[in-house]
Design an enzyme around this catalytic site. Structure first.
Site, PDB file in Angstrom:
ATOM      1  N   THR A 135       1.060  -1.163   0.230  1.00  0.00           N
ATOM      2  CA  THR A 135       0.216   0.117  -0.356  1.00  0.00           C
ATOM      3  C   THR A 135       1.170   1.647  -0.022  1.00  0.00           C
ATOM      4  O   THR A 135       0.670   2.031  -0.614  1.00  0.00           O
ATOM      5  CB  THR A 135      -0.806  -0.028   1.447  1.00  0.00           C
ATOM      6  N   CYS A 136       1.952   1.427   0.670  1.00  0.00           N
ATOM      7  CA  CYS A 136       2.368   2.274   0.354  1.00  0.00           C
ATOM      8  C   CYS A 136       3.436   2.706  -0.677  1.00  0.00           C
ATOM      9  O   CYS A 136       3.913   3.803  -0.605  1.00  0.00           O
ATOM     10  CB  CYS A 136       3.889   2.366   1.950  1.00  0.00           C
ATOM     11  N   SER A 137       3.557   1.506  -0.965  1.00  0.00           N
ATOM     12  CA  SER A 137       4.613   2.221  -2.053  1.00  0.00           C
ATOM     13  C   SER A 137       4.015   2.044  -3.488  1.00  0.00           C
ATOM     14  O   SER A 137       4.474   2.576  -4.444  1.00  0.00           O
ATOM     15  CB  SER A 137       5.205   0.391  -2.602  1.00  0.00           C
TER      16      SER A 137
END
Length: 182
Positions: free
Chosen positions: A55-57
């Site tokens: 999700t972060c990337s």
């Protein structure tokens, strides 16, 4: 944390590129304080469970990067991404993501995250202690607006994402700009 509170005062251990170091890895240690990042300017800080995670990337970091100009037009001078990862990991992740505008802050020991009340166990994923996902608009070291994902808890079975999204912060800032224009 909540609106009106000062950000925690900590020292971050960072690695910065310095060609005078020479060799194949020309970086040196540089201590940065909370004041270095947050004093005297209006910024966004968003924190996430870990560099290189899906999700972060895929969404959060690229979304803030891609919307940097819009945030800047709405009075945001800097955007910072924090994670309970060391400087080596954060720098390599920023490089791998091609980040030019968002600056990464390594909270390797989790001190800032702990003092902000956002340090959680993620042992269920093999992560150890990490940050709960949140974002904040910070003006001169003071929280102006706070965006926290629901369900703050250790070993949470899901990774909620929405409250701390760049789209949600843009909507908040645009609404404030409309009110100010009236």
């Amino acid at each position: 944390m909540q609106a009106g509170q000062k950000v925690p005062a900590v020292t971050f251990r960072t690695r910065v590129r310095d060609e005078s170091v020479g060799g194949p890895n020309p970086f040196r240690w540089q201590d940065m304080s909370s004041d270095d990042y947050f004093a005297g300017k209006r910024v966004i800080l968003f924190s996430l469970p870990g560099a290189f995670t899906p999700t972060c990337s895929t969404y959060q970091l690229p979304g803030f990067e891609d919307n940097f100009a819009k945030f800047n037009e709405l009075g945001i001078e800097e955007i910072y991404c924090m994670s309970v990862n060391d400087s080596f990991v954060m720098n390599k992740w920023a490089e791998a993501q091609g980040i030019k505008n968002v600056k990464v802050i390594p909270d390797g020991s989790g001190e800032f995250t702990r003092k902000a009340g956002m340090l959680v166990a993620k042992d269920n994923l093999g992560f150890g202690m990490r940050s709960w996902r949140y974002a904040a608009i910070i003006n001169d070291g003071q929280v102006e607006a706070w965006f926290e994902e629901p369900g703050l808890s250790d070993n949470h079975g899901e990774d909620p994402y929405g409250e701390s999204s760049p789209e949600n912060l843009l909507k908040h800032l645009e609404a404030g700009a409309e009110v100010a224009a009236e």
